[in-house]
Design a protein around this motif. Structure first.
Motif, PDB file in Angstrom:
ATOM      1  N   ILE A 292       6.367   9.442   8.151  1.00  0.00           N
ATOM      2  CA  ILE A 292       5.629   9.021   6.958  1.00  0.00           C
ATOM      3  C   ILE A 292       4.525   8.109   7.446  1.00  0.00           C
ATOM      4  O   ILE A 292       4.780   7.163   8.194  1.00  0.00           O
ATOM      5  N   LYS A 293       3.302   8.427   7.067  1.00  0.00           N
ATOM      6  CA  LYS A 293       2.159   7.607   7.480  1.00  0.00           C
ATOM      7  C   LYS A 293       1.312   7.289   6.258  1.00  0.00           C
ATOM      8  O   LYS A 293       1.206   8.106   5.354  1.00  0.00           O
ATOM      9  N   PRO A 294       0.679   6.132   6.251  1.00  0.00           N
ATOM     10  CA  PRO A 294      -0.244   5.854   5.149  1.00  0.00           C
ATOM     11  C   PRO A 294      -1.461   6.768   5.234  1.00  0.00           C
ATOM     12  O   PRO A 294      -1.897   7.130   6.333  1.00  0.00           O
ATOM     13  N   TYR A 295      -1.983   7.145   4.074  1.00  0.00           N
ATOM     14  CA  TYR A 295      -3.242   7.893   4.012  1.00  0.00           C
ATOM     15  C   TYR A 295      -4.359   6.882   4.174  1.00  0.00           C
ATOM     16  O   TYR A 295      -4.475   5.949   3.368  1.00  0.00           O
ATOM     17  N   LEU A 296      -5.153   7.041   5.217  1.00  0.00           N
ATOM     18  CA  LEU A 296      -6.257   6.117   5.461  1.00  0.00           C
ATOM     19  C   LEU A 296      -7.554   6.777   5.018  1.00  0.00           C
ATOM     20  O   LEU A 296      -8.058   7.675   5.712  1.00  0.00           O
ATOM     21  N   PRO A 297      -8.114   6.352   3.886  1.00  0.00           N
ATOM     22  CA  PRO A 297      -9.319   7.023   3.382  1.00  0.00           C
ATOM     23  C   PRO A 297     -10.403   7.141   4.459  1.00  0.00           C
ATOM     24  O   PRO A 297     -11.021   8.190   4.617  1.00  0.00           O
TER      25      PRO A 297
ATOM     26  N   ARG B 285       6.813   4.641  16.630  1.00  0.00           N
ATOM     27  CA  ARG B 285       7.483   5.069  15.415  1.00  0.00           C
ATOM     28  C   ARG B 285       8.644   5.970  15.794  1.00  0.00           C
ATOM     29  O   ARG B 285       8.724   6.441  16.931  1.00  0.00           O
TER      30      ARG B 285
ATOM     31  N   ASP C 225      -9.109   9.931   6.878  1.00  0.00           N
ATOM     32  CA  ASP C 225      -8.513  11.164   6.365  1.00  0.00           C
ATOM     33  C   ASP C 225      -9.295  11.822   5.237  1.00  0.00           C
ATOM     34  O   ASP C 225      -9.114  13.013   4.972  1.00  0.00           O
TER      35      ASP C 225
ATOM     36  N   THR D 109      -6.611   4.737  -2.097  1.00  0.00           N
ATOM     37  CA  THR D 109      -6.973   3.383  -1.700  1.00  0.00           C
ATOM     38  C   THR D 109      -6.088   2.968  -0.540  1.00  0.00           C
ATOM     39  O   THR D 109      -4.945   3.409  -0.427  1.00  0.00           O
ATOM     40  N   GLY D 110      -6.638   2.109   0.319  1.00  0.00           N
ATOM     41  CA  GLY D 110      -6.019   1.986   1.625  1.00  0.00           C
ATOM     42  C   GLY D 110      -5.621   0.632   2.143  1.00  0.00           C
ATOM     43  O   GLY D 110      -5.938   0.334   3.282  1.00  0.00           O
ATOM     44  N   GLY D 111      -4.932  -0.180   1.371  1.00  0.00           N
ATOM     45  CA  GLY D 111      -4.310  -1.401   1.894  1.00  0.00           C
ATOM     46  C   GLY D 111      -5.107  -2.127   2.963  1.00  0.00           C
ATOM     47  O   GLY D 111      -6.333  -2.165   2.946  1.00  0.00           O
TER      48      GLY D 111
ATOM     49  N   TRP E 131       1.061  10.415   3.883  1.00  0.00           N
ATOM     50  CA  TRP E 131       1.304  11.702   4.537  1.00  0.00           C
ATOM     51  C   TRP E 131       2.797  11.852   4.769  1.00  0.00           C
ATOM     52  O   TRP E 131       3.443  10.912   5.261  1.00  0.00           O
TER      53      TRP E 131
ATOM     54  N   CYS F  46       0.073  15.688   1.674  1.00  0.00           N
ATOM     55  CA  CYS F  46      -0.439  14.421   1.155  1.00  0.00           C
ATOM     56  C   CYS F  46       0.147  14.204  -0.231  1.00  0.00           C
ATOM     57  O   CYS F  46      -0.006  15.057  -1.108  1.00  0.00           O
TER      58      CYS F  46
ATOM     59  N   ARG G 252      -8.792  13.101  -0.681  1.00  0.00           N
ATOM     60  CA  ARG G 252      -8.404  12.366  -1.884  1.00  0.00           C
ATOM     61  C   ARG G 252      -9.338  11.179  -2.083  1.00  0.00           C
ATOM     62  O   ARG G 252      -9.014  10.055  -1.677  1.00  0.00           O
TER      63      ARG G 252
ATOM     64  N   PHE H 193       6.175   2.443   8.709  1.00  0.00           N
ATOM     65  CA  PHE H 193       5.700   3.566   7.890  1.00  0.00           C
ATOM     66  C   PHE H 193       4.478   3.192   7.045  1.00  0.00           C
ATOM     67  O   PHE H 193       3.918   4.035   6.353  1.00  0.00           O
ATOM     68  N   ALA H 194       4.086   1.914   7.104  1.00  0.00           N
ATOM     69  CA  ALA H 194       2.855   1.483   6.454  1.00  0.00           C
ATOM     70  C   ALA H 194       1.724   1.412   7.468  1.00  0.00           C
ATOM     71  O   ALA H 194       0.648   0.903   7.181  1.00  0.00           O
ATOM     72  N   THR H 195       1.972   1.925   8.682  1.00  0.00           N
ATOM     73  CA  THR H 195       0.951   1.896   9.733  1.00  0.00           C
ATOM     74  C   THR H 195       0.846   3.252  10.427  1.00  0.00           C
ATOM     75  O   THR H 195       1.710   4.108  10.262  1.00  0.00           O
ATOM     76  N   ARG H 196      -0.205   3.368  11.240  1.00  0.00           N
ATOM     77  CA  ARG H 196      -0.353   4.567  12.060  1.00  0.00           C
ATOM     78  C   ARG H 196      -0.015   4.239  13.524  1.00  0.00           C
ATOM     79  O   ARG H 196      -0.448   4.937  14.437  1.00  0.00           O
TER      80      ARG H 196
ATOM     81  N   GLY I 295      -0.441  18.049  -3.779  1.00  0.00           N
ATOM     82  CA  GLY I 295      -1.466  17.500  -4.665  1.00  0.00           C
ATOM     83  C   GLY I 295      -1.874  18.412  -5.807  1.00  0.00           C
ATOM     84  O   GLY I 295      -2.534  17.969  -6.744  1.00  0.00           O
TER      85      GLY I 295
ATOM     86  N   GLY J 110       0.673  -1.064  -0.568  1.00  0.00           N
ATOM     87  CA  GLY J 110      -0.777  -1.251  -0.562  1.00  0.00           C
ATOM     88  C   GLY J 110      -1.546   0.058  -0.494  1.00  0.00           C
ATOM     89  O   GLY J 110      -2.768   0.073  -0.622  1.00  0.00           O
ATOM     90  N   PHE J 111      -0.825   1.154  -0.265  1.00  0.00           N
ATOM     91  CA  PHE J 111      -1.484   2.459  -0.136  1.00  0.00           C
ATOM     92  C   PHE J 111      -1.191   3.335  -1.347  1.00  0.00           C
ATOM     93  O   PHE J 111      -0.053   3.401  -1.808  1.00  0.00           O
ATOM     94  N   SER J 112      -2.197   4.033  -1.811  1.00  0.00           N
ATOM     95  CA  SER J 112      -2.000   4.898  -2.977  1.00  0.00           C
ATOM     96  C   SER J 112      -1.425   6.253  -2.574  1.00  0.00           C
ATOM     97  O   SER J 112      -0.778   6.910  -3.380  1.00  0.00           O
ATOM     98  N   HIS J 113      -1.680   6.674  -1.353  1.00  0.00           N
ATOM     99  CA  HIS J 113      -1.243   7.999  -0.906  1.00  0.00           C
ATOM    100  C   HIS J 113      -0.591   7.912   0.471  1.00  0.00           C
ATOM    101  O   HIS J 113      -0.911   7.025   1.259  1.00  0.00           O
TER     102      HIS J 113
ATOM    103  N   ILE K  12       3.776  -0.958   2.480  1.00  0.00           N
ATOM    104  CA  ILE K  12       3.453   0.434   2.135  1.00  0.00           C
ATOM    105  C   ILE K  12       2.891   0.539   0.721  1.00  0.00           C
ATOM    106  O   ILE K  12       2.092   1.434   0.420  1.00  0.00           O
TER     107      ILE K  12
ATOM    108  N   TRP L 269      -6.917  19.512  11.430  1.00  0.00           N
ATOM    109  CA  TRP L 269      -5.908  18.519  11.770  1.00  0.00           C
ATOM    110  C   TRP L 269      -5.348  18.828  13.140  1.00  0.00           C
ATOM    111  O   TRP L 269      -5.003  19.985  13.427  1.00  0.00           O
TER     112      TRP L 269
END
Lengths: 223, 223
Positions: free
Chosen positions: B131-136, A91, B139, A145-147, B53, B99, A141, A84-87, B22, B48-51, B46, A53
């Motif tokens: 806080i960021k969404p985990y993007l499969p 921010r 990531d 799942t990723g919106g 950061w 995560c 993980r 916070f739902a985006t990268r 985790g 829409g994302f399961s996980h 947000i 990372w």
């Protein structure tokens, strides 16, 4: 927070950058430590990890105020999502997070040990704040799942790169450039097939046009 | 860098914390935003994302100097590794990365919307920086391999929790506590079967002993 290192990549500006880390693994970067952190011992054991990372600073995207929503380019730039739902770089704290492949630890002539990495989505010169090993146990993980971001995952364009232009690119830089172009670097799905876009790459200016799902390179110029 | 939120968890101190995010998904936490960032719009999309950061501050582990090597507890505490090859809290910039599973967005009585998360390895009150969404896509790296940290992944102990002690724990807190104990919270493989260890959890003091691969809870006390 202190800059511990800087990354050197072939991309001098934001335009042309892959939209996430790992999308263009052929794109190599070199992480060079600041003099204070040029301590070989700090890297002991790092080669046991395949991925790292990078936690870094959006040094070119600082703003004094914050906005609760942003418009992700991947949604066409016309739909607002919560920050916070985006990268998005815009921010409250300008912190970036990228997963890169560790290609090796290199001895430089005068900057100590450096990390050769693949797949960074960082501009040349971006300040690095931290480096951590990727721990599959905690970080991978497969059930995630990723919106909205996932929906666009497969999107790419066919790259038409005329041989006489490709010859102007150093051989070692060609594969990554083609992979970068296949990601379609245009902002926000602009759709004017006549418009020529350009970005800097490895000391070159790369100019292209996109029509439908075909991207055509129209010029390669030294900068 | 500014604190944007704080996380509330059942663990008041470092001792007892899971060693990575985790590992104990049953452990729930609530991310409450600072007044300035209590803006529902900032969370739009947000769910829409399961996980997610969490990027946070090692607020209890600050030091004025840095050391190029650290001794990871998982290696018995007697082997030095480069700080950038570990997730140790003692690093140049006190940044943590976790995560977590997003369990839901909750409306609180007077603190705006909050995020219910599972699997955090954070002390109660830890400041959150981002806080960021985990993007499969970016990531999740199933091909990643993980050095020394992976070797110890399967390690756990059998938990012997006498019924009369378990009854003192609120029902909703039992599963996570048992999972925490199974991770063996002892520091650095200490191996004295007579020694009683204790840590705070959800307003209780939990005391236990470990002999071989069996952990026995010996006392539960209200604090």
């Amino acid at each position: 927070m202190e800059m511990i290192a800087k990354i050197h990549t072939d991309l001098p500006t934001k335009f042309g950058l892959p939209r996430q880390s790992g999308l263009v693994e052929e794109l190599e970067g070199l992480v060079v430590f600041e003099p204070k952190y040029r301590e070989p011992e700090a890297l002991r054991g790092i080669e046991g990890f395949s991925h790292l990372w990078l936690i870094w600073e959006f040094s070119e995207a600082k703003r004094d105020s914050w906005s609760p929503t942003v418009r992700p380019p991947r949604l066409g730039g016309n739909k607002r999502m919560g920050v916070f739902a985006t990268r998005s770089p815009f921010r409250p704290n300008p912190i970036g997070l990228s997963c890169v492949k560790l290609l090796g630890v290199e001895k430089t002539a005068d900057q100590g040990l450096a990390l050769r990495v693949g797949g960074a989505d960082l501009m040349d010169g971006t300040p690095i704040l931290d480096i951590k090993p990727y721990l599959p146990l905690a970080d991978c993980r497969p059930e995630a799942t990723g919106g909205f971001a996932a929906e666009k995952a497969g999107y790419s364009v066919k790259v038409d790169f005329p041989a006489e232009l490709l010859e102007k690119v150093p051989e070692s830089k060609r594969t990554a450039l083609k992979a970068l172009l296949a990601q379609d670097p245009r902002p926000a799905y602009q759709n004017d097939p006549e418009r020529v876009y350009g970005f800097g790459y490895a000391g070159l200016e790369v100019r292209f046009r996109v029509s439908g799902d075909r991207l055509e390179v129209v010029e390669i110029e030294e900068t």
